[in-house]
Design an enzyme around this catalytic site. Structure first.
Site, short mmCIF file in Angstrom:
data_model
loop_
_atom_site.label_atom_id
_atom_site.label_comp_id
_atom_site.label_asym_id
_atom_site.label_seq_id
_atom_site.Cartn_x
_atom_site.Cartn_y
_atom_site.Cartn_z
N ASP A 1 0.86 -1.19 0.00
CA ASP A 1 0.00 0.00 0.00
C ASP A 1 0.89 1.23 0.00
O ASP A 1 2.05 1.19 0.45
CB ASP A 1 -0.92 0.01 1.22
CG ASP A 1 -1.93 1.14 1.16
OD1 ASP A 1 -2.71 1.18 0.19
OD2 ASP A 1 -1.92 2.01 2.05
N GLU B 1 0.83 5.80 0.41
CA GLU B 1 0.15 7.07 0.65
C GLU B 1 0.83 8.10 -0.24
O GLU B 1 2.04 7.98 -0.54
CB GLU B 1 0.21 7.48 2.12
CG GLU B 1 -0.42 6.49 3.09
CD GLU B 1 -1.91 6.25 2.85
OE1 GLU B 1 -2.57 7.12 2.23
OE2 GLU B 1 -2.41 5.19 3.27
N GLU C 1 -6.62 17.78 1.41
CA GLU C 1 -7.53 16.63 1.43
C GLU C 1 -6.77 15.34 1.72
O GLU C 1 -7.28 14.45 2.41
CB GLU C 1 -8.26 16.51 0.09
CG GLU C 1 -9.20 17.65 -0.22
CD GLU C 1 -8.49 18.86 -0.83
OE1 GLU C 1 -7.25 18.82 -0.96
OE2 GLU C 1 -9.19 19.84 -1.16
N HIS D 1 -4.55 10.75 5.55
CA HIS D 1 -3.45 9.98 6.15
C HIS D 1 -2.72 10.71 7.28
O HIS D 1 -1.94 10.08 8.01
CB HIS D 1 -2.45 9.54 5.09
CG HIS D 1 -1.97 10.63 4.17
ND1 HIS D 1 -1.34 11.78 4.61
CD2 HIS D 1 -2.01 10.72 2.81
CE1 HIS D 1 -1.01 12.53 3.58
NE2 HIS D 1 -1.42 11.92 2.47
N HIS E 1 -5.56 6.53 7.44
CA HIS E 1 -4.88 5.61 6.53
C HIS E 1 -3.39 5.62 6.83
O HIS E 1 -2.80 6.66 7.14
CB HIS E 1 -5.10 6.06 5.08
CG HIS E 1 -6.49 5.85 4.59
ND1 HIS E 1 -6.78 5.46 3.31
CD2 HIS E 1 -7.68 5.96 5.22
CE1 HIS E 1 -8.10 5.36 3.16
NE2 HIS E 1 -8.67 5.66 4.32
N ASP F 1 -2.37 -0.47 6.60
CA ASP F 1 -3.33 -0.91 5.59
C ASP F 1 -2.84 -2.17 4.88
O ASP F 1 -3.64 -3.04 4.52
CB ASP F 1 -3.57 0.20 4.58
CG ASP F 1 -4.39 1.34 5.17
OD1 ASP F 1 -4.76 1.25 6.36
OD2 ASP F 1 -4.66 2.32 4.45
#
Length: 238
Positions: free
Chosen positions: A7, A9, A52, A57, A152, A157
């Site tokens: 995963d 970010e 945003e 995160h 997140h 994750d």
């Protein structure tokens, strides 16, 4: 079978607009078992982070100020994922971002580096059409505790996704075990001599069963004007 559940970010939603990777989290599966090995790194993107994205995160520019750039971690990342199959939720997003980072450095992209990609989002939609397929929704469906996931995070994750993936594909363990089992050995002398074989039980039809069989064949022959593959053809008329 080596798989890497991965995963990322990012600074925003689209690498085509200049967004960059700021965190990578990976956990290793070997023959569908978590090995405990993982790869986790924060990355200084050299640019701002959309508000945003921070809300999702919680990673800020200040936090990343002293973190390495992607070129400083790319070798370790490549070594960890090389030749493995990647398991990613909404794979096109993460693969797009990572391929962009690799291309910026003139490195091979993931389709060259890895053995393939499994998209668990696509898999979830195929297994349960019309139902929610977010990571949180899948954790609820498969009763995986994600209460500590307030924001997140790439490593968190990836760890949750590994459990979700194993739950989604449960049943493959038996297939793997079957494939790995050795064929049963045959006892006895196979060098030319006979080996012991149990006698076969032969059941012969009774007179009543034979009569019933003949009756059925006669009915088939009559219905097909004498044509019945289980009876000899009738002699032609003189």
């Amino acid at each position: 079978m080596r798989q890497i559940v991965l995963d990322t970010e990012t600074t925003g939603l689209d690498w085509r607009n200049g967004d960059r990777v700021i965190e990578i989290g990976c956990v290793e599966l070997l023959n569908r078992n978590l090995t405990g090995r993982h790869f986790h790194v924060f990355i200084n993107p050299g640019r701002g982070i959309d508000a945003e994205a921070v809300a999702v995160h919680g990673i800020t520019e200040e936090f990343l100020a002293d973190k390495p750039r992607f070129d400083g971690i790319v070798g370790d990342f490549e070594n960890f994922v090389r030749d493995a199959e990647l398991v990613i939720h909404n794979a096109s997003f993460d693969v797009g971002f990572l391929d962009n980072e690799l291309k910026l450095l003139g490195r091979p992209t993931l389709d060259v580096l890895c053995a393939g990609v499994v998209d668990t989002l696509k898999m979830a939609k195929e297994q349960n059409p019309g139902k929610k397929a977010s990571l949180d929704a899948l954790c609820d469906r498969y009763e995986i505790d994600n209460g500590h996931r307030t924001l997140h995070g790439a490593l968190l994750d990836a760890e949750l996704l590994a459990e979700v993936y194993l739950a989604m594909t449960r049943g493959q363990e038996s297939l793997i075990m079957t494939l790995e089992e050795e064929p049963p050995s045959v006892t006895g002398d196979l060098s030319g001599g006979a080996f012991e074989r149990k006698p076969l039980l032969v059941l012969r039809a009774s007179e009543t069963e034979l009569e019933a069989h003949d009756k059925v064949l006669a009915e088939i022959s009559k219905a097909n004007k004498g044509l019945c593959m289980w009876l000899p053809p009738e002699p032609a008329a003189a």
